[in-house]
Write an enzyme that holds these catalytic residues in place. Sequence first.
Site, PDB file in Angstrom:
ATOM      1  N   HIS A  62      48.118  41.888  59.959  1.00  0.00           N
ATOM      2  CA  HIS A  62      46.890  42.652  60.191  1.00  0.00           C
ATOM      3  C   HIS A  62      45.694  41.915  59.585  1.00  0.00           C
ATOM      4  O   HIS A  62      44.627  41.850  60.177  1.00  0.00           O
ATOM      5  CB  HIS A  62      46.987  44.040  59.539  1.00  0.00           C
ATOM      6  CG  HIS A  62      48.112  44.893  60.038  1.00  0.00           C
ATOM      7  ND1 HIS A  62      49.186  45.225  59.249  1.00  0.00           N
ATOM      8  CD2 HIS A  62      48.331  45.492  61.244  1.00  0.00           C
ATOM      9  CE1 HIS A  62      50.011  46.004  59.939  1.00  0.00           C
ATOM     10  NE2 HIS A  62      49.518  46.173  61.156  1.00  0.00           N
ATOM     11  N   GLN A  90      53.335  57.197  71.168  1.00  0.00           N
ATOM     12  CA  GLN A  90      53.959  55.925  71.573  1.00  0.00           C
ATOM     13  C   GLN A  90      55.330  55.738  70.972  1.00  0.00           C
ATOM     14  O   GLN A  90      55.964  54.707  71.171  1.00  0.00           O
ATOM     15  CB  GLN A  90      53.037  54.745  71.232  1.00  0.00           C
ATOM     16  CG  GLN A  90      52.936  54.427  69.757  1.00  0.00           C
ATOM     17  CD  GLN A  90      51.871  53.374  69.495  1.00  0.00           C
ATOM     18  OE1 GLN A  90      50.686  53.626  69.679  1.00  0.00           O
ATOM     19  NE2 GLN A  90      52.288  52.188  69.095  1.00  0.00           N
ATOM     20  N   MET A 113      48.371  50.733  62.897  1.00  0.00           N
ATOM     21  CA  MET A 113      49.047  51.964  62.476  1.00  0.00           C
ATOM     22  C   MET A 113      49.213  51.969  60.953  1.00  0.00           C
ATOM     23  O   MET A 113      50.029  52.730  60.419  1.00  0.00           O
ATOM     24  CB  MET A 113      50.392  52.107  63.188  1.00  0.00           C
ATOM     25  CG  MET A 113      50.210  52.211  64.703  1.00  0.00           C
ATOM     26  SD  MET A 113      51.569  53.032  65.544  1.00  0.00           S
ATOM     27  CE  MET A 113      52.892  51.917  65.216  1.00  0.00           C
ATOM     28  N   GLY A 158      47.661  41.259  67.931  1.00  0.00           N
ATOM     29  CA  GLY A 158      48.600  40.222  67.528  1.00  0.00           C
ATOM     30  C   GLY A 158      49.557  39.876  68.658  1.00  0.00           C
ATOM     31  O   GLY A 158      50.054  40.767  69.362  1.00  0.00           O
TER      32      GLY A 158
HETATM   33  P1  AMP Z   1      50.642  47.820  64.212  1.00  0.00           P
HETATM   34  O1  AMP Z   1      50.012  48.328  62.953  1.00  0.00           O
HETATM   35  O2  AMP Z   1      52.054  47.374  64.053  1.00  0.00           O
HETATM   36  O3  AMP Z   1      50.403  48.708  65.397  1.00  0.00           O
HETATM   37  O4  AMP Z   1      49.868  46.475  64.546  1.00  0.00           O
HETATM   38  C1  AMP Z   1      48.463  46.442  64.637  1.00  0.00           C
HETATM   39  C2  AMP Z   1      48.055  45.100  65.194  1.00  0.00           C
HETATM   40  O5  AMP Z   1      48.506  44.069  64.315  1.00  0.00           O
HETATM   41  C3  AMP Z   1      48.688  44.810  66.558  1.00  0.00           C
HETATM   42  O6  AMP Z   1      47.738  44.146  67.391  1.00  0.00           O
HETATM   43  C4  AMP Z   1      49.837  43.925  66.202  1.00  0.00           C
HETATM   44  O7  AMP Z   1      50.228  43.072  67.251  1.00  0.00           O
HETATM   45  C5  AMP Z   1      49.253  43.138  65.057  1.00  0.00           C
HETATM   46  N1  AMP Z   1      50.320  42.561  64.233  1.00  0.00           N
HETATM   47  C6  AMP Z   1      51.414  43.200  63.731  1.00  0.00           C
HETATM   48  N2  AMP Z   1      52.225  42.341  63.095  1.00  0.00           N
HETATM   49  C7  AMP Z   1      51.632  41.117  63.210  1.00  0.00           C
HETATM   50  C8  AMP Z   1      51.989  39.793  62.766  1.00  0.00           C
HETATM   51  N3  AMP Z   1      53.097  39.562  62.092  1.00  0.00           N
HETATM   52  N4  AMP Z   1      51.144  38.783  63.068  1.00  0.00           N
HETATM   53  C9  AMP Z   1      50.005  39.012  63.763  1.00  0.00           C
HETATM   54  N5  AMP Z   1      49.619  40.227  64.201  1.00  0.00           N
HETATM   55  C10 AMP Z   1      50.417  41.257  63.928  1.00  0.00           C
END
Ligand code: AMP
Length: 284
Positions: free
Chosen positions: A37, A61, A30, A147
């Site tokens: 990321h 969501q 996102m 993640g």
């Molecule tokens: P988001 O942009 O928050 O939707 O996250 C995108 C992807 O990055 C998802 O698969 C998250 O689980 C992963 N992610 C977010 N924060 C972390 C973190 N601190 N460590 C590893 N992966 C992460």
Amino acid sequence: MEVIGDPDSMSSWSRSVHRRGDTVGFVPTMGALHDGHRSLVTESTARCGATVVSIFVNPTQFDDRADFENYPTTLEADLDVCRAAGVDAVYLPSVEVMYPPGSSTTVDPGPIGAVLEGRHRPGHFTGVATVVVKLLGAVRPDVAYFGEKDFQQVAVLRRVVADLDLGVRIVALPTVREPDGLAMSSRNTRLDPAARDAATVIHRALLAGARSLRGARIAPADLIGAIESTLATEPLCRTDYVALVDPTTLVPWTGEGPVAALVAARFGDIRLIDNMVLSDWTGD
Ligand code: AMP
């Protein structure tokens, strides 16, 4: 690096990668990209012939309108991160492209999406499952990287991919943390300094749980108590839930076998989640 805004162009780009015999790795995000990321992108670029990152703040969501409206957006910086990391294409659809008038299909992941985050954020995992299925349809990756920070999300998406025969390999990578233990999250930028400090209590509480479990039999209620009592030491922390579950099925932990602790807590108006597979912990 290509920036692609619609599903047809995205799929034909992906087909051309496959035609030349390469694999496509995919990192859905996102935006407001951080080192969490980046770790997913690094793994994808190391293992796949081409890497696609999607940036889309998915309205369906969010159960909380204010959370959606205040979600951080840093598009130019995100594109720089992607370029520097060797990303081949960024998929950047608009809300109108993702959800044109008349679109009505949703993906309900069933019971695994109804507990924990799903119970506290009604509709959240239907939104996640629907958008991820759409993104996979556009990007057509061989491997998709997620993640472990979003622990339930990984379990839900593994279920969806298996149930719908989507044929993409899901890889989950460890949570990347700040030096003081706070799990990296785009929402961290919205914590004020006092809340940012206080938020480290989540990781301390998970560690307290891991220490209580180590080498000892402990009843689920006592293990939850160890985590909750650490959270309670921080006056700015309002705990939403602490749960102990089987790491694969997310059914409540009975006191036997592997166990993951999942925590959701609010600091001011920012809600954070974190987790740890306590039974895998090998720390001090
Ligand atoms: P988001 O942009 O928050 O939707 O996250 C995108 C992807 O990055 C998802 O698969 C998250 O689980 C992963 N992610 C977010 N924060 C972390 C973190 N601190 N460590 C590893 N992966 C992460």
